[in-house]
Design an enzyme around this catalytic site. Structure first.
Site, mmCIF file in Angstrom:
data_model
loop_
_atom_site.group_PDB
_atom_site.id
_atom_site.type_symbol
_atom_site.label_atom_id
_atom_site.label_comp_id
_atom_site.label_asym_id
_atom_site.label_seq_id
_atom_site.Cartn_x
_atom_site.Cartn_y
_atom_site.Cartn_z
ATOM 1 C CB THR A 150 -33.354 3.173 -20.440
ATOM 2 O OG1 THR A 150 -32.454 2.371 -21.184
ATOM 3 C CG2 THR A 150 -33.714 2.483 -19.144
ATOM 4 N NE ARG A 178 -24.613 -2.439 -24.032
ATOM 5 C CZ ARG A 178 -25.491 -1.530 -23.589
ATOM 6 N NH1 ARG A 178 -26.745 -1.850 -23.386
ATOM 7 N NH2 ARG A 178 -25.099 -0.308 -23.348
ATOM 8 C CB VAL A 179 -25.188 -6.342 -19.173
ATOM 9 C CG1 VAL A 179 -25.989 -5.735 -18.030
ATOM 10 C CG2 VAL A 179 -25.556 -7.811 -19.355
ATOM 11 N N GLY A 180 -26.053 -3.241 -20.236
ATOM 12 C CA GLY A 180 -25.797 -1.811 -20.032
ATOM 13 C C GLY A 180 -25.912 -1.440 -18.560
ATOM 14 N N GLY A 202 -29.254 6.702 -21.374
ATOM 15 C CA GLY A 202 -28.163 7.180 -22.214
ATOM 16 C C GLY A 202 -27.235 6.042 -22.561
ATOM 17 N N GLY A 204 -25.018 3.338 -21.748
ATOM 18 C CA GLY A 204 -24.730 2.582 -20.534
ATOM 19 C C GLY A 204 -23.257 2.476 -20.208
HETATM 20 C C1 SD4 Z 1 -28.189 0.975 -22.063
HETATM 21 N N1 SD4 Z 1 -28.763 2.943 -20.827
HETATM 22 O O1 SD4 Z 1 -28.482 -0.202 -22.231
HETATM 23 C C2 SD4 Z 1 -29.270 1.943 -21.721
HETATM 24 C C3 SD4 Z 1 -29.863 2.496 -22.960
HETATM 25 C C4 SD4 Z 1 -30.571 3.773 -22.763
HETATM 26 O O2 SD4 Z 1 -31.431 5.694 -23.552
HETATM 27 O O3 SD4 Z 1 -30.861 4.224 -21.733
HETATM 28 N N2 SD4 Z 1 -30.834 4.508 -23.729
HETATM 29 O O4 SD4 Z 1 -27.039 1.409 -22.219
#
Ligand code: SD4
Length: 318
Positions: A150, A178-180, A202, A204
């Site tokens: 992200t 799905r929501v992170g 990372g 979520g």
């Molecule tokens: C998520 N945090 O949707 C995001 C994905 C992400 O590095 O950051 N990946 O969970």
């Protein structure tokens, strides 16, 4: 003083553009939006905007969040499809007093009415990655959640205004809707111009368990340097998750305070990030964990060359 810090190497070109704006006393909100749009528009970055990898249904669903550290205005969208620049929609929503966090169809209707650019965000490259992954998962039962970056940023302008923002296609092969953490205030991003801001990347589902961006700002408010605050928050959450659940997902955080001092912490090796301040030209750093601490050094030219080469290499259907 001005400054900007961002997750992952893919933010480098955007940070460069933002730093030119900030050096000319540009607004932190304009600078961060420019920087994130740059990442969203790049078809070679597989986890943000155009070219982002799709969900289980082969749809690119995007999340983004924006916060103004002066006013505490917050806007966010989640699981939006077919719009080119989620960050601009999130920023626009932050101006609303109510209804400032929208998901799915409602977010799309808002974006449509406000005249945001529509775009099919699924590229041929992403489609090939999808098909290959479906095969891999079927054949080897690989975990579908690896390799996801992200873009998250914190920005300080010369008036002392701070903003924080994120944009992502979330996890590759995620369930529909799905929501992170990325569009969730306090988890994916948080900022208070009186203190500083933080942003996360990372897994979520695990980042949210620690409301970790808020936690870092809270620690900075209690007097900690951003580096110390990041390390404490990441280390504590990592430990708690391991103790209670047996494992912790990837957690990587960046932060900057209102003096332009910055920090970073991660529980993985090879987390890259980008910083530019009044005192330092844009630099790509690589962070890793050594003896429980996050250490970082500027990325070598070799690493930078290899990064672009692998991003732009042809993808072939298996
Ligand atoms: C998520 N945090 O949707 C995001 C994905 C992400 O590095 O950051 N990946 O969970």
């Amino acid at each position: 003083m001005w400054g900007i810090i961002a997750t992952w190497r893919m933010a480098a070109e955007g940070v460069e553009k933002a730093s030119e704006m900030l050096a000319k006393n540009g607004d932190a909100g304009d600078a961060i939006e420019t920087a994130i749009r740059d990442v969203e528009d790049n078809p070679y970055y597989k986890s943000v905007g155009f070219g982002g990898l799709p969900n289980e249904e082969m749809e690119v669903e995007l999340d983004a969040g924006y916060m103004d550290g002066n006013t505490f205005d917050v806007g966010a969208i989640a699981a939006i499809k077919d719009f080119a620049n989620p960050i601009s929609i999130a920023r626009r929503l932050s101006k609303e007093k109510v209804n400032c966090v929208l998901v799915g169809e409602g977010a799309e209707k808002f974006a449509h009415k406000e005249g945001f650019e529509r775009k099919n965000m699924l590229t041929d490259r992403a489609r090939i990655h999808y098909k290959n992954r479906v095969k891999e998962v079927r054949e080897q039962e690989l975990k579908p959640y690896a390799g996801h970056d992200t873009v998250g940023m914190v920005c300080l302008d010369t008036t002392g205004k701070m903003v924080s923002a994120t944009s992502t296609s979330g996890l590759f092969m995620k369930k529909q809707s799905r929501v992170g953490d990325s569009p969730i205030i306090g988890s994916g991003f948080y900022v208070d111009s009186k203190v500083g801001g933080a942003s996360a990347t990372g897994l979520g589902e695990d980042l949210m368990k620690g409301c970790i961006s808020y936690e870092i700002v809270r620690l900075m408010k209690s007097g900690m340097h951003p580096q110390e605050a990041c390390e404490k928050a990441v280390h504590d959450l990592d430990q708690e998750l391991k103790e209670r659940r047996g494992q912790a997902g990837d957690l990587s955080l960046i932060a900057m305070n209102n003096k332009g001092e910055w920090g970073v912490a991660t529980n993985i090796d090879g987390f890259s990030f980008v910083v530019a301040t009044e005192k330092e030209a844009p630099v790509v750093y690589l962070a890793k964990v050594v003896d429980g601490h996050t250490v970082h050094e500027p990325a070598s030219q070799e690493w930078l060359d290899e990064y672009m080469r692998t991003r732009m290499a042809p993808v072939v259907e298996k």
